[in-house]
Design an enzyme around this catalytic site. Structure first.
Site, mmCIF file in Angstrom:
data_model
loop_
_atom_site.group_PDB
_atom_site.id
_atom_site.type_symbol
_atom_site.label_atom_id
_atom_site.label_comp_id
_atom_site.label_asym_id
_atom_site.label_seq_id
_atom_site.Cartn_x
_atom_site.Cartn_y
_atom_site.Cartn_z
ATOM 1 N N SER A 48 2.013 43.420 -73.498
ATOM 2 C CA SER A 48 2.439 42.414 -74.284
ATOM 3 C C SER A 48 3.347 43.091 -75.824
ATOM 4 O O SER A 48 4.046 42.692 -76.428
ATOM 5 C CB SER A 48 1.490 42.028 -75.701
ATOM 6 O OG SER A 48 0.566 43.377 -76.156
ATOM 7 N N GLY A 51 9.220 43.907 -72.382
ATOM 8 C CA GLY A 51 10.171 42.456 -71.614
ATOM 9 C C GLY A 51 9.491 41.041 -72.274
ATOM 10 O O GLY A 51 9.566 40.438 -73.265
ATOM 11 N N ALA A 111 -5.373 48.824 -70.061
ATOM 12 C CA ALA A 111 -5.263 47.468 -69.709
ATOM 13 C C ALA A 111 -6.141 47.719 -68.339
ATOM 14 O O ALA A 111 -7.176 46.892 -68.176
ATOM 15 C CB ALA A 111 -4.380 46.408 -69.265
ATOM 16 N N TYR A 225 8.183 38.179 -59.604
ATOM 17 C CA TYR A 225 9.684 37.863 -59.248
ATOM 18 C C TYR A 225 9.999 37.771 -57.666
ATOM 19 O O TYR A 225 9.337 37.996 -57.165
ATOM 20 C CB TYR A 225 10.602 39.797 -59.943
ATOM 21 C CG TYR A 225 11.792 39.281 -59.697
ATOM 22 C CD1 TYR A 225 13.272 38.233 -60.717
ATOM 23 C CD2 TYR A 225 12.687 39.941 -58.309
ATOM 24 C CE1 TYR A 225 14.591 38.527 -60.264
ATOM 25 C CE2 TYR A 225 14.184 39.893 -58.406
ATOM 26 C CZ TYR A 225 15.168 38.680 -59.498
ATOM 27 O OH TYR A 225 16.136 38.477 -59.178
ATOM 28 N N TYR A 235 13.124 44.401 -52.502
ATOM 29 C CA TYR A 235 11.997 42.935 -53.478
ATOM 30 C C TYR A 235 11.184 43.133 -52.802
ATOM 31 O O TYR A 235 10.270 43.387 -52.355
ATOM 32 C CB TYR A 235 13.353 42.598 -54.841
ATOM 33 C CG TYR A 235 11.795 42.110 -55.973
ATOM 34 C CD1 TYR A 235 12.069 43.477 -57.316
ATOM 35 C CD2 TYR A 235 10.746 41.409 -55.890
ATOM 36 C CE1 TYR A 235 11.230 42.774 -57.984
ATOM 37 C CE2 TYR A 235 10.022 41.741 -56.976
ATOM 38 C CZ TYR A 235 9.656 42.004 -57.843
ATOM 39 O OH TYR A 235 9.223 42.184 -59.307
ATOM 40 N N MET A 275 17.328 42.956 -67.069
ATOM 41 C CA MET A 275 17.216 43.867 -67.898
ATOM 42 C C MET A 275 15.721 44.431 -68.731
ATOM 43 O O MET A 275 15.874 43.550 -70.273
ATOM 44 C CB MET A 275 18.168 44.933 -68.816
ATOM 45 C CG MET A 275 19.821 44.521 -67.915
ATOM 46 S SD MET A 275 19.443 45.233 -66.512
ATOM 47 C CE MET A 275 18.996 47.009 -66.729
HETATM 48 P P1 NAI Z 1 8.119 46.035 -68.441
HETATM 49 O O1 NAI Z 1 8.696 47.314 -68.673
HETATM 50 O O2 NAI Z 1 9.308 45.886 -70.675
HETATM 51 O O3 NAI Z 1 7.038 45.633 -69.673
HETATM 52 C C1 NAI Z 1 5.784 46.121 -69.673
HETATM 53 C C2 NAI Z 1 4.761 45.894 -70.435
HETATM 54 O O4 NAI Z 1 3.215 46.303 -69.470
HETATM 55 C C3 NAI Z 1 4.365 46.679 -71.915
HETATM 56 O O5 NAI Z 1 3.716 46.442 -72.280
HETATM 57 C C4 NAI Z 1 3.968 47.999 -71.280
HETATM 58 O O6 NAI Z 1 2.668 49.079 -72.361
HETATM 59 C C5 NAI Z 1 2.449 46.985 -70.366
HETATM 60 N N1 NAI Z 1 1.703 48.319 -69.691
HETATM 61 C C6 NAI Z 1 2.427 48.927 -68.540
HETATM 62 N N2 NAI Z 1 0.950 50.051 -68.464
HETATM 63 C C7 NAI Z 1 0.164 49.693 -68.805
HETATM 64 C C8 NAI Z 1 -1.785 49.814 -68.458
HETATM 65 N N3 NAI Z 1 -2.150 50.916 -67.570
HETATM 66 N N4 NAI Z 1 -2.567 49.717 -69.763
HETATM 67 C C9 NAI Z 1 -1.900 47.825 -70.258
HETATM 68 N N5 NAI Z 1 -0.434 48.467 -70.917
HETATM 69 C C10 NAI Z 1 0.285 48.792 -70.162
HETATM 70 O O7 NAI Z 1 8.276 44.825 -68.001
HETATM 71 P P2 NAI Z 1 8.703 43.381 -67.681
HETATM 72 O O8 NAI Z 1 9.550 43.865 -67.132
HETATM 73 O O9 NAI Z 1 8.180 42.642 -68.776
HETATM 74 O O10 NAI Z 1 7.544 43.395 -66.529
HETATM 75 C C11 NAI Z 1 6.310 42.425 -66.806
HETATM 76 C C12 NAI Z 1 6.409 41.723 -65.697
HETATM 77 O O11 NAI Z 1 7.785 40.636 -65.257
HETATM 78 C C13 NAI Z 1 6.011 42.257 -64.722
HETATM 79 O O12 NAI Z 1 5.195 42.005 -63.416
HETATM 80 C C14 NAI Z 1 7.267 41.986 -64.024
HETATM 81 O O13 NAI Z 1 7.701 41.774 -62.657
HETATM 82 C C15 NAI Z 1 7.572 40.929 -64.067
HETATM 83 N N6 NAI Z 1 9.195 40.805 -64.350
HETATM 84 C C16 NAI Z 1 10.499 40.924 -64.913
HETATM 85 C C17 NAI Z 1 11.706 40.821 -64.327
HETATM 86 C C18 NAI Z 1 12.940 41.856 -65.319
HETATM 87 O O14 NAI Z 1 13.711 41.183 -63.902
HETATM 88 N N7 NAI Z 1 11.905 42.292 -65.516
HETATM 89 C C19 NAI Z 1 11.607 39.229 -63.426
HETATM 90 C C20 NAI Z 1 10.818 38.428 -63.381
HETATM 91 C C21 NAI Z 1 9.303 38.838 -62.955
HETATM 92 NA NA NA Z 2 6.075 42.893 -70.301
#
Ligand code: NAI
Ligand code: NA
EC number: 1.3.1.9
Length: 397
Positions: A48, A51, A111, A225, A235, A275
């Site tokens: 949460s 991103g 988590a 994604y 990817y 990003m």
């Molecule tokens: P992000 O790095 O901004 O967010 C990741 C979140 O996971 C953070 O809140 C972090 O604290 C949490 N986290 C990581 N390890 C943890 C753990 N062990 N316990 C609890 N919380 C943990 O990444 P983003 O980009 O928002 O990615 C989220 C999802 O969205 C992923 O599944 C990603 O594949 C997907 N996604 C991302 C895209 C992109 O272009 N950035 C595009 C499409 C999907």
């Molecule tokens: Na996220």
């Protein structure tokens, strides 16, 4: 102390707590500028703090009046270390939510563990009204300890077909450079699926079901994604793609289960390339994103994290305009994947060189977005001002 940006390749080594507040505020302002919507009232978001997970939480809280529980892995101030960006994002979110009288509870920790699941369930039962209507699964992690066998798995960002060499952006050096993605061993593929596949999502749903905290009509959405042809090698056909297919398979299992028992639903949603902390370190991806931004901005269809998630929620998950493909996946990436968009991105991809990449891509936009994730590059934040770390250290999410 004055906090300046320090980068290492696609990693930010510092972040700015006051900038984080601005980062969150701008997303809240966007949601408030849009119509309110009927959505879930009680939500659990895994991942949460940054991103896509953070944007989702902001849309649900400020657009639908949802009370939210967030789970994230973040760090606070330690000595002269300022803590992580997600820590400050979460504090900023809390402050804003509180002002509107919206419950916002955070669990900072792993988590993937059973303890975390137990703690969250206990909280839902005792202090959150007993049930949740929605679970968003938005984790991005490089490591997971399987709570059942105790083994720690590490994900690998690798190819599953052949070694791949391609250009990417180095935000630290502000250059375009070649990166090489090696071929994963079968072990590495398996480990990546363990970390980024659907197993933990399923464990969450099973634990919540057992705990009796899922409401009738409960929904869950996990973020994934797919991407276009130019990124297939890294990817779709990479270790991460294998993990995402596992996530999709899990969504079908969960959907059958939830439909039967709660008249509920489980989906995977394929989001647009953006990003984020997670995506900035994927080889090739930042250059693709910069070219994509150029094309989508020119066409007036560019979305940032908040616009993308707000559209997913208002039009698809809680709206009447879902874009769903034949594999039952929600497709808010539909504008990115438009044929005219991809044709233009491909044409730019063929032309891009280390000399011209800043001109022909939206390098400035992609870089600004990357910096803003870490609280930097906001024109209305004074980055020369002293930040009182001792005062900030008193704040907890
Ligand atoms: P992000 O790095 O901004 O967010 C990741 C979140 O996971 C953070 O809140 C972090 O604290 C949490 N986290 C990581 N390890 C943890 C753990 N062990 N316990 C609890 N919380 C943990 O990444 P983003 O980009 O928002 O990615 C989220 C999802 O969205 C992923 O599944 C990603 O594949 C997907 N996604 C991302 C895209 C992109 O272009 N950035 C595009 C499409 C999907
Ligand atoms: Na996220």
């Amino acid at each position: 102390m004055v906090i300046k940006p320090r980068l290492k390749g696609g990693l930010a080594l510092t972040n700015h707590p006051i900038g984080a507040k601005e980062f969150v505020k701008r997303q809240i302002d966007y949601v408030k500028s849009q119509d309110k919507y009927e959505g879930p009232k009680k939500v659990l978001i895994i991942g949460s703090s940054s991103g896509y997970g953070l944007a989702t939480r902001i849309s649900l809280a400020f657009g639908a009046g949802a009370e939210t529980i967030g789970v994230a892995f973040e760090k606070g101030v330690e000595g002269k270390r300022v803590g992580s960006a997600g820590w400050w994002n979460t504090i900023a979110f809390n402050e804003a939510a509180e002002k509107e009288g919206l419950v916002s509870k955070n669990f900072i920790g792993d988590a993937f563990s059973m303890e975390m699941k137990d703690d969250v369930i206990k909280f839902i039962k005792e202090e959150f009204g007993g049930k949740i209507d929605l679970l968003i699964y938005s984790l991005a992690s490089g490591v997971r300890t399987d709570p059942i066998d105790g083994i720690t798995y590490r994900s690998a960002l690798k190819s599953t077909t052949k070694e791949i060499t391609g250009p990417t952006i180095n935000f630290e050096k502000e250059t375009m450079e070649e990166t090489t993605m090696g071929v994963a061993t079968p072990e590495e593929i398996k480990s990546t699926v363990k970390v980024m596949g659907g197993e933990d999502w399923k464990l969450w749903i099973e634990a919540l079901d057992k705990g009796g905290v899922l409401s009738e009509g409960f929904k869950t959405v996990a973020y994934s994604y797919l991407g276009p042809k130019v990124t297939y090698g890294i990817y779709k056909e990479g270790t991460i793609g294998a993990a995402k297919r596992d996530l999709e398979h899990t969504s079908d299992i969960l959907n059958d289960f939830l439909k039967e028992k709660y008249n509920g639903e489980a989906y995977v949603s394929l989001s647009k390339a953006l990003m984020t902390r997670a995506s900035a370190v994927i080889p090739i991806f930042p250059l693709y994103a910069a070219l994509l931004y150029k094309v989508m901005k020119e066409k007036g269809i560019h979305e940032g994290t908040i616009e993308q998630k707000h559209r997913l929620l208002t039009q698809m998950v809680y709206g009447n305009n879902p874009v769903i493909d034949e594999e039952r996946r929600l497709r808010p990436d539909n504008w990115e994947m438009r044929e005219d968009v991809q044709e233009e991105v491909e044409a730019l991809w063929d032309k891009v060189t280390p000399e011209n990449f800043k001109q022909i891509s939206d390098y400035a936009g992609a870089r600004a977005e990357f910096m803003q994730l870490n609280g930097f590059d906001f024109d209305n934040v004074d980055y020369d001002a002293d930040v009182d770390l001792d005062e900030l250290a008193k704040l907890v999410p």
